[in-house]
Design a protein around this motif. Sequence first.
Motif, PDB file in Angstrom:
ATOM      1  N   ASP A   1       0.800  -1.226   0.000  1.00  0.00           N
ATOM      2  CA  ASP A   1       0.000   0.000   0.000  1.00  0.00           C
ATOM      3  C   ASP A   1       0.830   1.272   0.000  1.00  0.00           C
TER       4      ASP A   1
ATOM      5  N   PHE B   1      -5.407   1.508  -5.552  1.00  0.00           N
ATOM      6  CA  PHE B   1      -6.367   0.510  -5.080  1.00  0.00           C
ATOM      7  C   PHE B   1      -7.694   1.154  -4.717  1.00  0.00           C
ATOM      8  N   TYR B   2      -7.656   2.299  -4.071  1.00  0.00           N
ATOM      9  CA  TYR B   2      -8.884   2.960  -3.642  1.00  0.00           C
ATOM     10  C   TYR B   2      -9.598   3.631  -4.809  1.00  0.00           C
TER      11      TYR B   2
ATOM     12  N   ILE C   1      -9.813   2.258  -7.739  1.00  0.00           N
ATOM     13  CA  ILE C   1     -10.534   1.168  -8.399  1.00  0.00           C
ATOM     14  C   ILE C   1     -11.642   0.614  -7.516  1.00  0.00           C
ATOM     15  N   GLN C   2     -11.361   0.466  -6.227  1.00  0.00           N
ATOM     16  CA  GLN C   2     -12.300  -0.209  -5.335  1.00  0.00           C
ATOM     17  C   GLN C   2     -13.306   0.727  -4.670  1.00  0.00           C
ATOM     18  N   ALA C   3     -13.052   2.011  -4.640  1.00  0.00           N
ATOM     19  CA  ALA C   3     -13.950   2.922  -3.918  1.00  0.00           C
ATOM     20  C   ALA C   3     -14.486   4.034  -4.818  1.00  0.00           C
TER      21      ALA C   3
ATOM     22  N   PRO D   1     -16.535   2.717  -8.271  1.00  0.00           N
ATOM     23  CA  PRO D   1     -17.890   2.215  -7.971  1.00  0.00           C
ATOM     24  C   PRO D   1     -18.852   3.285  -7.486  1.00  0.00           C
ATOM     25  N   THR D   2     -18.361   4.253  -6.721  1.00  0.00           N
ATOM     26  CA  THR D   2     -19.269   5.306  -6.267  1.00  0.00           C
ATOM     27  C   THR D   2     -19.705   6.201  -7.429  1.00  0.00           C
TER      28      THR D   2
ATOM     29  N   GLN E   1     -20.231   0.052   0.717  1.00  0.00           N
ATOM     30  CA  GLN E   1     -18.859   0.374   0.321  1.00  0.00           C
ATOM     31  C   GLN E   1     -18.161   1.185   1.401  1.00  0.00           C
TER      32      GLN E   1
ATOM     33  N   ASN F   1     -17.205  -1.070   4.250  1.00  0.00           N
ATOM     34  CA  ASN F   1     -16.130  -1.992   3.883  1.00  0.00           C
ATOM     35  C   ASN F   1     -14.766  -1.315   3.937  1.00  0.00           C
ATOM     36  N   ILE F   2     -14.715  -0.025   3.662  1.00  0.00           N
ATOM     37  CA  ILE F   2     -13.452   0.715   3.738  1.00  0.00           C
ATOM     38  C   ILE F   2     -13.102   1.046   5.180  1.00  0.00           C
TER      39      ILE F   2
END
Length: 479
Positions: A210, A245-246, A248-250, A253-254, A289, A292-293
Amino acid sequence: MTIMKFIPKITLLLLLLFVHSSQAKGKRRKCPEGAWSEGKIMNTIMSNYTKMLPEAEDSVQVNIEIHVQDMGSLNEISSDFEIDILFTQLWHDSALSFAHLPACKRNITMETRLLPKIWSPNTCMINSKRTTVHASPSENVMVILYENGTVWINHRLSVKSPCNLDLRQFPFDTQTCILIFESYSHNSEEVELHWMEEAVTLMKPIQLPDFDMVHYSTKKETLLYPNGYWDQLQVTFTFKRRYGFYIIQAYVPTYLTIIVSWVSFCMEPKALPARTTVGISSLLALTFQFGNILKNLPRVSYVKAMDVWMLGCISFVFGTMVELAFVCYISRCQNSVRNAERRRERMRNSQVWANGSCRTRSNGYANGGSIISHYHPTSNGNGNNNRQDTPLVTGRGSLHRNGPPSPLNLQMTTFDSEIPLTFDQMRPGSPPPPSGCLARFHPEAVDKFSIVAFPLAFTMFNLVYWWHYLSQTFDQNYQ
């Protein structure tokens, strides 16, 4: 021609001589006769040695350096990181000098079993949570004694050290972790700690899952304790988070969830179940979401950059639900107005008229009464019965009848005008038509305005958000 023939042979001879000389340098040199062995030298030194602070005019100078071998993950929950280092200490102890002895070498590699028998500055990492010496299979400790009494000790350590986490910029944050070295037994009057010229050496590029280590620095401080002043050496490692990473993952999607929530603006106002499903689903997706974070972060009381983003997105989705409620309220008001108008029209058409006209108030009542025509049968000379309608004046509180009313000639007028009285007005407790509703707004117009206003507001939110946090990230100075 003869010279050219001998060139390959000369080259081969030189290569053999180079290999032979290299092998000769790699072999251990045999001590000459009369020279003492390492074991005899150490036995002689230790027989007259006392484990005490070395004698010196000034305090003992201890030089320290570290070689960073590897780093483990940086844990936000426990606020620490793991690092593997080669920890080196160097000091002079005149009592261990063997320059006066007939030694064949100028340094001796001592066995680790002798380490507890000699004096050491007892340097420790006072802020470490856990420190262990690698054993693979035996302890990774190397001790070298030079002929002038200089001691060189190297430990291969695995250290778990705390970090000063500040998550206000998360996930665009930069974190610092500190190792603090200090003599646990001796103050600065007895032992002084110094960094070597190259205090920190990276044995390989450090990359964490990270974070990227972007900078490291060293400094020396002197702290006051109840027993005097202590020297303290600090090395600070600076880590910059990888926020891919955030993204793509956060963030992506938002974005998609927000866009999906705007689809409800394109639906008809009557499609209430579908629009409600889209809004609630988007709100639940963002909440999931967000949770999950947050489960991978410590529970801090201040607001993080991710909190601003997620709460802003949730607010936009909540705004679509408020817009839906507003559209439904307008539709209900308009339906109420239309229903009231239909009822009034229906009742106006169902009024009871007699003789196709209404009589006037001036000819039919007195003292605020009403006129009701009654049927009076009469007989003429031919034996035929004739109907005669005679008005009967009545008061408001009572009705006087002289005979049965004619069902065909029942007439009535309002008390204030000649407009026929409807059954809606005659019904007691009948509510008036709805007033004060937002009937001038149209649901379709509100949806058209929202489908433009919401994306524009979200775009402005993005510009302010990314400019604020990314500008702080790019302007950071690690020196």
